[in-house]
Design an enzyme around this catalytic site. Sequence first.
Site: not given
Length: 398
Positions: A169-170
């Site tokens: 996600v990051d």
Amino acid sequence: MPGALEGLRVVDLSRVLGGPYCAQMLADHGADVIKVEPPQGDETRTWGPPFDKEGISAYFAGINRNKRTIALDLSKSEGREVLLKLLAEADVLIDNFKTGTMEKWGIGYADTLAKKFPCLVHARVSGFGEDGPLGGFPGYDAMVQASAGLVSVNGSPESGPVRVGVPVVDLSTGMNACIGILMALYERNRSGKGQFIDATLYDSAIALHQPHAPNYFTAGQKPKLVGNSHGSLVPYSNFPTRGRNIAIAAGNDGQFRKLAQMLGKPDLAQDPRFKTNKDRVAHRLELEAELRELLKDRDADSFSIELMQGGVPSGAVLEVPDVMEHPHTKHRDMVWEKDGYRNVGNPVKLSRTPAGVRSKPRKFGFDTKAVLAEAGYSAAEIDRLVATGIALTEIKKA
């Protein structure tokens, strides 16, 4: 050779992963990135072990190469004045402060920066955005994987839901921010104006739901945990061999027929249970049991290459050290080295203006004085900024 973004000036106020990864993508391709850290430093400087010989954590080093590094106390008005002086010469600003922080300091995009620097492109990486039911809440990769549904589709019936093992996600949010910056810069060529880019972990995580979201919208299907298998494609899994596991992804009926042939059991492809992908999905457990038996005495490393040569997508399940030392990894220039620094390279390959490593990650405040001098501050002014703690060359201890 200059990179594709040579001449682009980026001020990077971000910390941890998503924002710094975005800035590193730009820096690898030639942008002049000035990383501005708070007095206590980017927290990933302390995320270890391991640390290198200069005390820089491996985590920090992975996403902060090719940047000049300074430190400012932006909580103080004089620190913000220094930032505004840097932004006067900048094309891009990246931040990942909690939403509302820049506005509280009087340097929000809409009220201040867009008016003062109309050409500036300002990208913000945040957990959930500024407004809405979850707006303003902080976001970290693991908890957004959970709240955006990624954990629920990862794992097996035996393990239950499991976090994806890399901070997907990051990283995807950093990529999306980078894409947004490049889009805004392209549009600026036409309009002459900058704009604000709102990149959130939540949006990025939801956008990764392929094919689960389309399956839900099309047929109301709720994903089931299938481990290494695939809910819509069979065989698409990994299987034990006499050594490491082997991953096989027969994406169509032709590839499955080739697989059956190479396994010495061509009639498997004529079995009514397995003739088409729809049949194989309906009888996934039976087919996977057959394949486990046929593969158990094979060697994953050699047989995966045989399968690839025969037109069947396959790969041995390698571990990180295997991958980093693999000949194809080196051939693709995906490990970069400089002055004792060694890390993964940039995946975006341009033919005339390739990315490259110009400088390894730097110690805290390494370039503070040089960047301030470049911005027009005298030696006496710089000494005063350092003495008063507005600008820093060493981490301020709590």
